[in-house]
Design a protein around this motif. Sequence first.
Motif, PDB file in Angstrom:
ATOM      1  N   ASN A 160       0.817  -1.214   0.000  1.00 31.55           N
ATOM      2  CA  ASN A 160       0.000   0.000   0.000  1.00 31.55           C
ATOM      3  C   ASN A 160       0.852   1.266   0.000  1.00 31.55           C
ATOM      4  OD1 ASN A 160      -2.544  -1.231   0.029  1.00 31.55           O
ATOM      5  ND2 ASN A 160      -2.312  -1.685   2.201  1.00 31.55           N
ATOM      6  N   LEU A 161       2.103   1.130  -0.372  1.00 31.83           N
ATOM      7  CA  LEU A 161       3.031   2.253  -0.351  1.00 31.83           C
ATOM      8  C   LEU A 161       3.407   2.638  -1.771  1.00 31.83           C
ATOM      9  CD1 LEU A 161       4.889   3.985   1.523  1.00 31.83           C
ATOM     10  CD2 LEU A 161       6.607   2.226   1.182  1.00 31.83           C
ATOM     11  N   CYS A 162       3.225   3.917  -2.108  1.00 31.98           N
ATOM     12  CA  CYS A 162       3.574   4.415  -3.444  1.00 31.98           C
ATOM     13  C   CYS A 162       4.543   5.583  -3.312  1.00 31.98           C
ATOM     14  CB  CYS A 162       2.331   4.894  -4.188  1.00 31.98           C
ATOM     15  SG  CYS A 162       1.216   3.558  -4.641  1.00 31.98           S
ATOM     16  N   ASN A 163       5.390   5.735  -4.310  1.00 32.93           N
ATOM     17  CA  ASN A 163       6.355   6.829  -4.342  1.00 32.93           C
ATOM     18  C   ASN A 163       6.386   7.469  -5.711  1.00 32.93           C
ATOM     19  OD1 ASN A 163       7.677   7.374  -1.935  1.00 32.93           O
ATOM     20  ND2 ASN A 163       9.679   6.843  -2.752  1.00 32.93           N
ATOM     21  N   GLU A 164       6.445   8.792  -5.725  1.00 29.21           N
ATOM     22  CA  GLU A 164       6.614   9.528  -6.976  1.00 29.21           C
ATOM     23  C   GLU A 164       8.040   9.321  -7.467  1.00 29.21           C
ATOM     24  OE1 GLU A 164       4.147  11.353  -8.504  1.00 29.21           O
ATOM     25  OE2 GLU A 164       2.824  10.620  -6.927  1.00 29.21           O
ATOM     26  N   ILE A 165       8.208   9.244  -8.775  1.00 30.93           N
ATOM     27  CA  ILE A 165       9.522   9.045  -9.378  1.00 30.93           C
ATOM     28  C   ILE A 165       9.813  10.222 -10.302  1.00 30.93           C
ATOM     29  CG2 ILE A 165      10.884   7.596 -10.930  1.00 30.93           C
ATOM     30  CD1 ILE A 165      10.366   6.254  -8.257  1.00 30.93           C
ATOM     31  N   SER A 203      14.889  12.428 -13.603  1.00 31.24           N
ATOM     32  CA  SER A 203      16.230  12.990 -13.457  1.00 31.24           C
ATOM     33  C   SER A 203      16.935  12.463 -12.213  1.00 31.24           C
ATOM     34  CB  SER A 203      16.180  14.513 -13.436  1.00 31.24           C
ATOM     35  OG  SER A 203      15.479  14.961 -12.309  1.00 31.24           O
ATOM     36  N   ARG A 204      16.149  11.895 -11.266  1.00 34.82           N
ATOM     37  CA  ARG A 204      16.707  11.306 -10.043  1.00 34.82           C
ATOM     38  C   ARG A 204      16.257   9.855  -9.900  1.00 34.82           C
ATOM     39  NH1 ARG A 204      13.562  15.417  -7.529  1.00 34.82           N
ATOM     40  NH2 ARG A 204      12.582  13.700  -6.457  1.00 34.82           N
ATOM     41  N   LEU A 205      16.071   9.166 -11.008  1.00 37.98           N
ATOM     42  CA  LEU A 205      15.481   7.824 -11.009  1.00 37.98           C
ATOM     43  C   LEU A 205      16.154   6.882 -10.016  1.00 37.98           C
ATOM     44  CD1 LEU A 205      13.438   5.866 -12.312  1.00 37.98           C
ATOM     45  CD2 LEU A 205      15.187   5.324 -13.993  1.00 37.98           C
ATOM     46  N   GLU A 206      17.457   6.746 -10.098  1.00 40.59           N
ATOM     47  CA  GLU A 206      18.171   5.812  -9.226  1.00 40.59           C
ATOM     48  C   GLU A 206      18.021   6.207  -7.761  1.00 40.59           C
ATOM     49  OE1 GLU A 206      22.686   4.158  -8.794  1.00 40.59           O
ATOM     50  OE2 GLU A 206      21.948   4.588 -10.816  1.00 40.59           O
ATOM     51  N   GLN A 207      18.152   7.483  -7.474  1.00 45.16           N
ATOM     52  CA  GLN A 207      17.996   8.009  -6.118  1.00 45.16           C
ATOM     53  C   GLN A 207      16.581   7.767  -5.591  1.00 45.16           C
ATOM     54  OE1 GLN A 207      19.239  12.049  -6.414  1.00 45.16           O
ATOM     55  NE2 GLN A 207      19.474  12.304  -4.221  1.00 45.16           N
ATOM     56  N   ASP A 208      15.570   8.030  -6.412  1.00 49.86           N
ATOM     57  CA  ASP A 208      14.174   7.843  -6.002  1.00 49.86           C
ATOM     58  C   ASP A 208      13.856   6.375  -5.747  1.00 49.86           C
ATOM     59  OD1 ASP A 208      13.791  10.551  -6.129  1.00 49.86           O
ATOM     60  OD2 ASP A 208      12.475  10.510  -7.876  1.00 49.86           O
ATOM     61  N   ILE A 209      14.407   5.486  -6.547  1.00 51.91           N
ATOM     62  CA  ILE A 209      14.158   4.055  -6.342  1.00 51.91           C
ATOM     63  C   ILE A 209      14.817   3.585  -5.049  1.00 51.91           C
ATOM     64  CG2 ILE A 209      14.656   1.744  -7.238  1.00 51.91           C
ATOM     65  CD1 ILE A 209      14.040   2.888 -10.037  1.00 51.91           C
ATOM     66  N   LYS A 210      16.042   4.041  -4.774  1.00 53.32           N
ATOM     67  CA  LYS A 210      16.709   3.689  -3.512  1.00 53.32           C
ATOM     68  C   LYS A 210      15.900   4.194  -2.323  1.00 53.32           C
ATOM     69  CE  LYS A 210      21.424   3.406  -5.236  1.00 53.32           C
ATOM     70  NZ  LYS A 210      22.766   3.988  -5.223  1.00 53.32           N
ATOM     71  N   SER A 211      15.366   5.398  -2.436  1.00 53.96           N
ATOM     72  CA  SER A 211      14.538   5.971  -1.384  1.00 53.96           C
ATOM     73  C   SER A 211      13.269   5.143  -1.184  1.00 53.96           C
ATOM     74  CB  SER A 211      14.183   7.413  -1.739  1.00 53.96           C
ATOM     75  OG  SER A 211      13.276   7.941  -0.826  1.00 53.96           O
ATOM     76  N   LYS A 256      14.107   1.951   0.766  1.00 49.48           N
ATOM     77  CA  LYS A 256      14.280   2.227   2.198  1.00 49.48           C
ATOM     78  C   LYS A 256      12.934   2.473   2.869  1.00 49.48           C
ATOM     79  CE  LYS A 256      18.895   4.208   1.917  1.00 49.48           C
ATOM     80  NZ  LYS A 256      19.700   5.424   2.038  1.00 49.48           N
ATOM     81  N   GLN A 257      12.083   3.258   2.211  1.00 46.75           N
ATOM     82  CA  GLN A 257      10.760   3.570   2.757  1.00 46.75           C
ATOM     83  C   GLN A 257       9.919   2.306   2.907  1.00 46.75           C
ATOM     84  OE1 GLN A 257       8.945   6.518   0.276  1.00 46.75           O
ATOM     85  NE2 GLN A 257       7.894   7.462   1.987  1.00 46.75           N
ATOM     86  N   ASN A 258       9.980   1.444   1.914  1.00 50.69           N
ATOM     87  CA  ASN A 258       9.184   0.222   1.951  1.00 50.69           C
ATOM     88  C   ASN A 258       9.675  -0.713   3.052  1.00 50.69           C
ATOM     89  OD1 ASN A 258       7.011  -1.307   0.949  1.00 50.69           O
ATOM     90  ND2 ASN A 258       8.427  -2.620  -0.174  1.00 50.69           N
ATOM     91  N   ILE A 259      10.965  -0.820   3.246  1.00 51.12           N
ATOM     92  CA  ILE A 259      11.493  -1.677   4.313  1.00 51.12           C
ATOM     93  C   ILE A 259      11.076  -1.136   5.676  1.00 51.12           C
ATOM     94  CG2 ILE A 259      13.627  -2.452   5.427  1.00 51.12           C
ATOM     95  CD1 ILE A 259      14.741  -2.865   2.547  1.00 51.12           C
ATOM     96  N   LYS A 260      11.123   0.190   5.866  1.00 49.77           N
ATOM     97  CA  LYS A 260      10.650   0.783   7.122  1.00 49.77           C
ATOM     98  C   LYS A 260       9.165   0.474   7.344  1.00 49.77           C
ATOM     99  CE  LYS A 260      13.754   4.672   7.768  1.00 49.77           C
ATOM    100  NZ  LYS A 260      13.870   6.128   7.838  1.00 49.77           N
ATOM    101  N   TYR A 261       8.389   0.579   6.275  1.00 51.73           N
ATOM    102  CA  TYR A 261       6.955   0.274   6.354  1.00 51.73           C
ATOM    103  C   TYR A 261       6.743  -1.188   6.764  1.00 51.73           C
ATOM    104  CZ  TYR A 261       2.247  -0.769   4.639  1.00 51.73           C
ATOM    105  OH  TYR A 261       0.951  -1.205   4.520  1.00 51.73           O
ATOM    106  N   LEU A 262       7.503  -2.091   6.150  1.00 54.89           N
ATOM    107  CA  LEU A 262       7.380  -3.504   6.479  1.00 54.89           C
ATOM    108  C   LEU A 262       7.827  -3.784   7.909  1.00 54.89           C
ATOM    109  CD1 LEU A 262       8.601  -5.098   3.140  1.00 54.89           C
ATOM    110  CD2 LEU A 262       6.266  -5.084   4.024  1.00 54.89           C
ATOM    111  N   GLN A 263       8.830  -3.058   8.396  1.00 54.43           N
ATOM    112  CA  GLN A 263       9.277  -3.217   9.777  1.00 54.43           C
ATOM    113  C   GLN A 263       8.162  -2.861  10.752  1.00 54.43           C
ATOM    114  OE1 GLN A 263      12.765  -0.731   9.765  1.00 54.43           O
ATOM    115  NE2 GLN A 263      14.142  -2.465   9.428  1.00 54.43           N
ATOM    116  N   SER A 264       7.378  -1.864  10.418  1.00 55.69           N
ATOM    117  CA  SER A 264       6.286  -1.459  11.304  1.00 55.69           C
ATOM    118  C   SER A 264       5.154  -2.484  11.288  1.00 55.69           C
ATOM    119  CB  SER A 264       5.754  -0.082  10.912  1.00 55.69           C
ATOM    120  OG  SER A 264       5.035  -0.145   9.696  1.00 55.69           O
TER     121      SER A 264
END
Length: 71
Positions: free
Chosen positions: A19-24, A27-35, A38-46
């Motif tokens: 249920n987690l979405c991120n804007e991409i 020009s920062r594709l690689e950076q946004d995907i890495k972010s 990280k966000q998804n792993i934090k979400y899964l940890q919760s």
Amino acid sequence: MSIKENNLTDKIMQICSDNLCNEINISRLEQDIKSFIKQNIKYLQSKDSDSSIEAELKGFRIDKIVINCCL
């Protein structure tokens, strides 16, 4: 068919997993995907530590990729 084979990489607007979405921003594709990862792993940890450990080791499924076809 893949996004890269169809030259759609520069049209990706958003990626979603669970249920987690991120804007991409292309020009920062690689950076946004890495972010997003990280966000998804934090979400899964919760939600569940076993799921987050599995995601860190194996990765996780991307459920949806939003593409702007009008660009």
